[in-house]
Design an enzyme around this catalytic site. Structure first.
Site, PDB file in Angstrom:
ATOM      1  N   LYS A   1       2.883  -1.497  67.830  1.00 39.33           N
ATOM      2  CA  LYS A   1       4.332  -1.665  67.739  1.00 39.33           C
ATOM      3  C   LYS A   1       4.947  -0.320  68.083  1.00 39.33           C
ATOM      4  O   LYS A   1       4.790   0.655  67.346  1.00 39.33           O
ATOM      5  CB  LYS A   1       4.762  -2.106  66.333  1.00 39.33           C
ATOM      6  CG  LYS A   1       6.273  -2.292  66.249  1.00 39.33           C
ATOM      7  CD  LYS A   1       6.765  -2.661  64.869  1.00 39.33           C
ATOM      8  CE  LYS A   1       8.282  -2.474  64.829  1.00 39.33           C
ATOM      9  NZ  LYS A   1       8.794  -2.453  63.451  1.00 39.33           N
TER      10      LYS A   1
ATOM     11  N   GLY B   1      16.634  -5.937  59.619  1.00 39.17           N
ATOM     12  CA  GLY B   1      17.843  -6.575  59.128  1.00 39.17           C
ATOM     13  C   GLY B   1      17.621  -7.894  58.419  1.00 39.17           C
ATOM     14  O   GLY B   1      18.536  -8.444  57.819  1.00 39.17           O
TER      15      GLY B   1
ATOM     16  N   THR C   1      10.869  -4.770  54.068  1.00 30.58           N
ATOM     17  CA  THR C   1      11.598  -4.381  52.852  1.00 30.58           C
ATOM     18  C   THR C   1      11.959  -5.563  51.954  1.00 30.58           C
ATOM     19  O   THR C   1      11.821  -5.478  50.731  1.00 30.58           O
ATOM     20  CB  THR C   1      12.898  -3.641  53.239  1.00 30.58           C
ATOM     21  OG1 THR C   1      12.584  -2.661  54.223  1.00 30.58           O
ATOM     22  CG2 THR C   1      13.522  -2.977  52.039  1.00 30.58           C
TER      23      THR C   1
END
Lengths: 253, 253, 253, 253
Positions: free
Chosen positions: A95, A183, A205
């Site tokens: 990534k 997000g 998260t």
């Protein structure tokens, strides 16, 4: 089924390995998520340790690691980190993440494209984190990236698909899988990403910092599945702008 | 577990029986949804028929029917329909629905409260469809309604939780279950309603008019479960306005 | 030009008289706003004083006062306050405001309709503050209210036109002026209300609590004018749902 | 006052010259807008004509022309067009616009940065149209652009500030003026851009295709002024994310 490079995935949920309260919680969370691809920030790995709290548990689960170059501020730093990762972790999947601004951690389009081009040449399977920029996504695809990872909203904002209008265009135009990253703060956001035709989502998260990360992993697993099912079952009229049904839903499947 | 009146529900997804292409599709859809409470517009029932295409399949599934008074324009019409339903369908449960305007089908707060008060006195379990109006919801609760059913957005708009700021207040203040009704056009919307602390959602059109209603039922079942799990697992910081965690999540459970 | 009851207004901006740092600032702000109708909470008036800091400055400006019943929790309290206001302030104009919940100050639809009906009979020009509920607005109009004042978002939230989808319907259906009240936190919100066809807006906190209330008054004056101009000039395609152009823009003019 | 390069502007509204029904309507519209900088697509200019319907009227008004490279698909094409424009129109100001995709007309970040760098070296005042990408905006500034022109939403979508969360970051970080371009479909959108601290906006379609373009120009003029006034007067608490007041409002003034 989702295919990236030559690998096939049953799960369309990728998850991160940061911010967990313990290795045990991380391990149980990953298991509950059903995820088969776990991102790992290279800067968090101590390459001198034979075993550690992050890499070892993921390997014990038999899952693939997707190293990320988080913290790299330039193409050069990211390329350096990528080569290191390949050697240490024995994977050429990556990534690619380059963000010069330590405050908002937003990706640099120029350096990301430059590093992607080089790393593809070196044989990496490159999945770049990038803005929800349809032209940039097309460029990244053209230099050989195996997927694109546009952001839904600023990292840590938990605002969901603020960039939805742009994601619709990216999904319409992409011929590599689109993985929505950043997000995604709630299972409903993951469902929405899948409903508009994204191929996968990456969550970290929202799971790792939940009061109960294992239950939350499970919730994300369900909404990702359900969102994909809804996309394939043909939502009637919810989607503004680009209709997901215009796209061959089995394209990457 | 959700409790309304004295009945306990494993599933927090209520679904409608309208707009299906056939009784078979409806039956399979309902089964896939896991729903235990099925709404039924009284105006669609032919009370002279011993068997029919709507009531009979629901009864064969062993599920509870929630008759609704859709089409009633006044309290009197709704009360009349409710009494008829009780006799014909052998249930005193009722979704109270009064909308004088045939165009937007928005509920009438005045007539709804009036009818609710009377029907509660007559022993009905009254669940009123209403605007996302926190004061009205409190009033309906005070006259004895066993749940409130505020709308997410105009019926048929598929816009999801447009009224979210008001739903947050309703959920914070309610001491009866809050069932979000109308406007839920995608599984992600159902997940969001559960994440902010709604006790259940009612879905009809989004399932019945999907290209594949059975798969869509399944998707909604998953996101409702997942949204509830996320609410209980404590989402960290997604919710604007009223934090769902301030509310005792087992209050109606 | 806007007409309410038999009075004609050049300005479509109504403003409040609360929360100003001083009577002088209020007076200058009102003058800068161009407003011709100033709301005044009855509970703030000391009816024993021949002159005061609120009523006197407004009268010195030669402007009309629109007393409001803010603080009333029931129809009876509001009716009592209205009668008192008529005598003390020599006006039969009234902003009817009934909110039982001191926390969110949301209007009570039932008590508001009840009080409106009575006050119209007593000869008041009644302008009720209410939820963005199209059926309720129609009801208020039917009992003789001369305007309706639906909210844009919860008072003090500064969130703008959260209820836009419902305001569109109200504006489409109303045959009395629609004044958007509550939640208007920025001049852009006022412009938007006018663009979708509202007849006027009421602003208080956003002006009175600005760092520079006089400049802010001026900004609101401009955006209200501009929003109205844009509505009349025919915005091409911005408005979702109900097109404002379908409505005769000179209906209340 | 807004300053770009060494030029000072009274008006913060830039407008386009396309899509007007006639040269007369364009001329009256421009005059009503108060704009001092008018964009002009180079591809629409016939350089062999001594007078024409676009350049001539703008010059008659005594206003500055900002040629744009709309239609260029690569840096090379844009550079070629820029040089041509400089010679033909006698201006070294340039709106740099490169969009390889004729469908959505979204800007190419890579080619735009490349062309910007070259054109700055050649003495142009470069104002690039770009995605609402804070890192890219910083890069463009670093190579010498005199302003950045991030988009509010896809061109022609009339959706307003969909990218608001990103514009907030751009405005916070920029040390050159930020001009919001694309997607501004209503005067309220222009007001909002100014309220969050943008230095100017560019509007074309919303004015040129209005039923009454002259009235609409006037409406935009007012809301741009008012939005700026509101920004300077200190909106109290409307802005999510980055507070505009954190930024020195006179920085570019």
């Amino acid at each position: 089924m989702l295919t990236i490079a030559n690998k096939t995935f049953s799960s369309r949920l990728f998850i991160g390995s940061g911010k967990y309260s313990s290795a045990d919680v991380m391990k149980s969370s990953i298991r509950a998520s059903g995820s088969e691809l776990i991102t790992l920030a290279l800067k968090r790995v101590d390459f001198n340790q034979p075993t550690d709290d992050i890499v070892t548990p993921i390997k014990e689960l038999g899952l693939d690691i997707l190293p990320n170059t988080s913290g790299a501020k330039t193409a050069d730093e990211a390329i350096y980190a990528a080569r290191l990762a390949r050697e240490a972790l024995q994977t050429h999947w990556l990534k690619l993440e380059i963000h010069p601004d330590p405050n908002y951690l937003l990706p640099d389009p120029i350096e990301t494209l430059k590093a992607a081009e080089q790393l593809v040449k070196e044989g990496f399977v490159v999945m770049p984190y990038c803005g929800a920029d349809p032209v940039l996504c097309k460029r990244l695809e053209e230099v050989g990236c195996e997927a694109v990872m546009p952001l839904g909203s600023p990292i840590g904002s938990n605002k969901g698909l603020v960039t939805r209008d742009f994601l619709n265009i990216i999904i319409e135009q992409a011929s590599v899988p689109v993985v929505v990253d950043a997000g995604i703060g709630a299972p409903s956001h993951a469902a929405e990403a899948m409903e508009i035709g994204a191929d996968a989502v990456l969550v970290n998260t929202a799971i790792a910092t939940a009061h109960d990360p294992i239950a939350m992993s499970n919730a994300f697993r369900q909404t990702v599945d359900a969102g994909r099912t809804a996309f394939e079952a043909g939502l009637s009229g919810i989607v503004s702008g680009t209709a997901p049904n215009n796209r061959n839903s089995s394209m990457h499947a």
